[in-house]
Write a protein that holds these residues in place. Structure first.
Motif, mmCIF file in Angstrom:
data_model
loop_
_atom_site.group_PDB
_atom_site.id
_atom_site.type_symbol
_atom_site.label_atom_id
_atom_site.label_comp_id
_atom_site.label_asym_id
_atom_site.label_seq_id
_atom_site.Cartn_x
_atom_site.Cartn_y
_atom_site.Cartn_z
ATOM 1 N N SER A 47 0.823 -1.211 0.000
ATOM 2 C CA SER A 47 0.000 0.000 0.000
ATOM 3 C C SER A 47 0.857 1.260 0.000
ATOM 4 C CB SER A 47 -0.943 0.006 1.208
ATOM 5 O OG SER A 47 -0.193 -0.021 2.411
ATOM 6 N N ALA A 48 1.981 1.237 0.746
ATOM 7 C CA ALA A 48 2.874 2.400 0.780
ATOM 8 C C ALA A 48 3.534 2.612 -0.580
ATOM 9 C CB ALA A 48 3.935 2.217 1.862
ATOM 10 N N PHE A 49 3.933 1.507 -1.232
ATOM 11 C CA PHE A 49 4.564 1.654 -2.547
ATOM 12 C C PHE A 49 3.575 2.188 -3.581
ATOM 13 C CE2 PHE A 49 5.462 0.099 -6.812
ATOM 14 C CZ PHE A 49 6.674 0.741 -7.035
ATOM 15 N N PHE A 50 2.346 1.676 -3.571
ATOM 16 C CA PHE A 50 1.363 2.127 -4.567
ATOM 17 C C PHE A 50 1.035 3.607 -4.387
ATOM 18 C CE2 PHE A 50 -0.112 -2.513 -4.328
ATOM 19 C CZ PHE A 50 0.865 -2.897 -5.230
ATOM 20 N N ASP A 51 0.961 4.066 -3.131
ATOM 21 C CA ASP A 51 0.749 5.499 -2.885
ATOM 22 C C ASP A 51 1.915 6.310 -3.444
ATOM 23 O OD1 ASP A 51 -1.646 4.976 -1.618
ATOM 24 O OD2 ASP A 51 -0.838 5.178 0.420
ATOM 25 N N LEU A 52 3.117 5.811 -3.221
ATOM 26 C CA LEU A 52 4.320 6.472 -3.726
ATOM 27 C C LEU A 52 4.311 6.512 -5.246
ATOM 28 C CD1 LEU A 52 7.168 7.507 -2.653
ATOM 29 C CD2 LEU A 52 7.987 5.247 -3.289
ATOM 30 N N TYR A 53 3.974 5.396 -5.869
ATOM 31 C CA TYR A 53 3.943 5.292 -7.330
ATOM 32 C C TYR A 53 2.946 6.293 -7.914
ATOM 33 C CZ TYR A 53 3.684 2.981 -11.938
ATOM 34 O OH TYR A 53 3.720 2.701 -13.276
ATOM 35 N N ARG A 54 1.741 6.295 -7.367
ATOM 36 C CA ARG A 54 0.705 7.205 -7.874
ATOM 37 C C ARG A 54 1.116 8.660 -7.710
ATOM 38 N NH1 ARG A 54 -2.489 3.581 -4.863
ATOM 39 N NH2 ARG A 54 -3.532 2.045 -6.162
ATOM 40 N N LEU A 82 14.663 14.090 -7.876
ATOM 41 C CA LEU A 82 14.355 14.658 -6.569
ATOM 42 C C LEU A 82 14.044 16.135 -6.749
ATOM 43 C CD1 LEU A 82 16.956 13.219 -4.003
ATOM 44 C CD2 LEU A 82 14.527 12.668 -4.222
ATOM 45 N N PRO A 83 12.892 16.599 -6.270
ATOM 46 C CA PRO A 83 12.565 18.023 -6.406
ATOM 47 C C PRO A 83 13.382 18.882 -5.445
ATOM 48 C CG PRO A 83 10.874 16.901 -5.153
ATOM 49 C CD PRO A 83 11.821 15.833 -5.629
ATOM 50 N N ALA A 84 13.392 20.171 -5.685
ATOM 51 C CA ALA A 84 14.159 21.095 -4.846
ATOM 52 C C ALA A 84 13.690 21.072 -3.394
ATOM 53 C CB ALA A 84 14.062 22.512 -5.411
ATOM 54 N N ASP A 85 12.398 20.796 -3.178
ATOM 55 C CA ASP A 85 11.864 20.791 -1.811
ATOM 56 C C ASP A 85 11.743 19.378 -1.234
ATOM 57 O OD1 ASP A 85 9.845 19.868 -3.426
ATOM 58 O OD2 ASP A 85 8.278 21.158 -2.588
ATOM 59 N N THR A 86 12.555 18.455 -1.715
ATOM 60 C CA THR A 86 12.471 17.062 -1.279
ATOM 61 C C THR A 86 12.745 16.897 0.217
ATOM 62 O OG1 THR A 86 13.291 14.820 -1.687
ATOM 63 C CG2 THR A 86 14.911 16.589 -1.792
ATOM 64 N N THR A 87 12.128 15.864 0.788
ATOM 65 C CA THR A 87 12.419 15.488 2.175
ATOM 66 C C THR A 87 13.290 14.222 2.218
ATOM 67 O OG1 THR A 87 10.384 14.160 2.319
ATOM 68 C CG2 THR A 87 10.249 16.484 3.013
ATOM 69 N N TRP A 88 13.773 13.795 1.066
ATOM 70 C CA TRP A 88 14.538 12.543 0.947
ATOM 71 C C TRP A 88 15.673 12.458 1.963
ATOM 72 C CZ3 TRP A 88 14.164 7.951 -1.525
ATOM 73 C CH2 TRP A 88 15.325 7.187 -1.666
ATOM 74 N N TRP A 89 16.490 13.491 2.044
ATOM 75 C CA TRP A 89 17.682 13.430 2.904
ATOM 76 C C TRP A 89 17.337 13.558 4.380
ATOM 77 C CZ3 TRP A 89 21.019 11.202 0.099
ATOM 78 C CH2 TRP A 89 21.142 11.491 -1.259
ATOM 79 N N ARG A 90 16.128 13.994 4.705
ATOM 80 C CA ARG A 90 15.729 14.092 6.106
ATOM 81 C C ARG A 90 15.480 12.713 6.720
ATOM 82 N NH1 ARG A 90 11.217 18.672 5.400
ATOM 83 N NH2 ARG A 90 12.494 20.115 4.229
ATOM 84 N N SER A 91 15.363 11.705 5.885
ATOM 85 C CA SER A 91 15.127 10.355 6.402
ATOM 86 C C SER A 91 16.393 9.734 6.991
ATOM 87 C CB SER A 91 14.566 9.453 5.299
ATOM 88 O OG SER A 91 15.538 9.261 4.291
ATOM 89 N N LEU A 92 17.550 10.368 6.773
ATOM 90 C CA LEU A 92 18.793 9.847 7.339
ATOM 91 C C LEU A 92 18.737 9.934 8.862
ATOM 92 C CD1 LEU A 92 21.427 11.415 4.918
ATOM 93 C CD2 LEU A 92 20.827 9.001 5.100
ATOM 94 N N VAL A 93 19.029 8.812 9.526
ATOM 95 C CA VAL A 93 18.968 8.790 10.989
ATOM 96 C C VAL A 93 20.342 8.597 11.618
ATOM 97 C CG1 VAL A 93 16.580 8.004 11.102
ATOM 98 C CG2 VAL A 93 18.420 6.306 10.990
ATOM 99 N N SER A 94 21.326 8.246 10.823
ATOM 100 C CA SER A 94 22.645 7.963 11.393
ATOM 101 C C SER A 94 23.701 8.982 10.992
ATOM 102 C CB SER A 94 23.116 6.570 10.956
ATOM 103 O OG SER A 94 23.356 6.555 9.557
ATOM 104 N N SER A 95 23.359 9.904 10.099
ATOM 105 C CA SER A 95 24.361 10.827 9.588
ATOM 106 C C SER A 95 23.758 12.211 9.409
ATOM 107 C CB SER A 95 24.886 10.351 8.226
ATOM 108 O OG SER A 95 25.338 9.024 8.301
ATOM 109 N N THR A 174 7.243 3.932 7.071
ATOM 110 C CA THR A 174 7.759 2.628 7.474
ATOM 111 C C THR A 174 8.607 2.778 8.729
ATOM 112 O OG1 THR A 174 9.096 0.717 6.829
ATOM 113 C CG2 THR A 174 9.772 2.840 5.963
ATOM 114 N N ASP A 175 8.652 1.715 9.522
ATOM 115 C CA ASP A 175 9.513 1.698 10.707
ATOM 116 C C ASP A 175 10.835 1.011 10.409
ATOM 117 O OD1 ASP A 175 7.630 2.974 12.320
ATOM 118 O OD2 ASP A 175 6.641 1.084 12.835
ATOM 119 N N ALA A 176 10.965 0.476 9.212
ATOM 120 C CA ALA A 176 12.177 -0.258 8.842
ATOM 121 C C ALA A 176 13.336 0.690 8.588
ATOM 122 C CB ALA A 176 11.906 -1.101 7.601
#
Length: 197
Positions: A47-54, A82-95, A174-176
């Motif tokens: 379900s998370a992947f399909f939301d992402l895909y759409r 990746l758009p200019a306002d992406t949150t991608w890099w905020r998912s980093l938890v160790s760095s 995801t908690d993974a």
């Protein structure tokens, strides 16, 4: 739509409507892969992947590459810029990465959201072919992806393709914990090897 690799039956789609029309095939393949516990260990819940895909299929630079064999879809790769306002890099938890690393302008980085190959076709070069076709012609400075540390073959493939470990990441929904990896031209300044367990 254009064919990019006749040997692996690859077709690259960049038109949003064509990508949307492939959702039934992508859905079935993703569900088949997630039914395999080994494959599912590194995938987002369906379900998370399909939301992402759409959501991502309407993003600038979105592209889908599908692999067909005998008239059936046996693999796909999906990604976008990746758009200019992406949150991608905020998912980093160790760095904590410097702004110069996390800065995006909408053209700098292509994110590979998924490369999925039907188990019966793994080991035949489909994963590499899908990956390469996804990035071909994007003109980006680098590509990034997340991979589960529990899927050794996927991690080994990423390393063989030249991806460097950036840090542990926990994507939204995801908690993974995944390994965030980057492949760029030149610098290896942010290379940290993932711990082997």
């Amino acid at each position: 739509m254009y064919q990019t690799d006749a040997r692996h039956g690859l077709t690259t789609l960049t038109d949003q409507d064509e990508i949307a029309a492939c959702l039934p095939d992508v859905t079935q393949l993703y569900l088949d892969a997630s039914a395999d516990l080994t494959a599912f260990a590194g995938l987002l819940p369906p379900s998370a992947f399909f939301d992402l895909y759409r959501g991502d299929l309407r993003s600038p630079g979105a592209r889908l590459v599908k692999a067909e064999r005998g008239g059936h879809v046996v693999g796909f790769g999906f990604g976008t810029l990746l758009p200019a306002d992406t949150t991608w890099w905020r998912s980093l938890v160790s760095s904590a990465m410097p702004d110069s690393f996390t800065h995006e302008d909408g053209r700098r980085t292509f994110v590979i959201r998924a490369v999925v190959v039907r188990p019966a076709c793994q080991g035949l070069g489909y994963g590499t072919a899908l990956h390469d076709a996804l990035l071909r012609g994007t003109g980006t400075e680098r590509s990034t992806l997340m991979v589960s540390p529990r899927i050794r073959p996927a991690l080994a493939l990423c390393e063989a393709l030249g991806y460097l470990f950036v840090g542990a990441a926990r994507p939204e929904g995801t908690d993974a914990t995944y390994l965030s990896m980057v492949r760029s031209e030149g610098s290896t300044a942010f290379h940290r090897r993932p711990r082997r367990r």
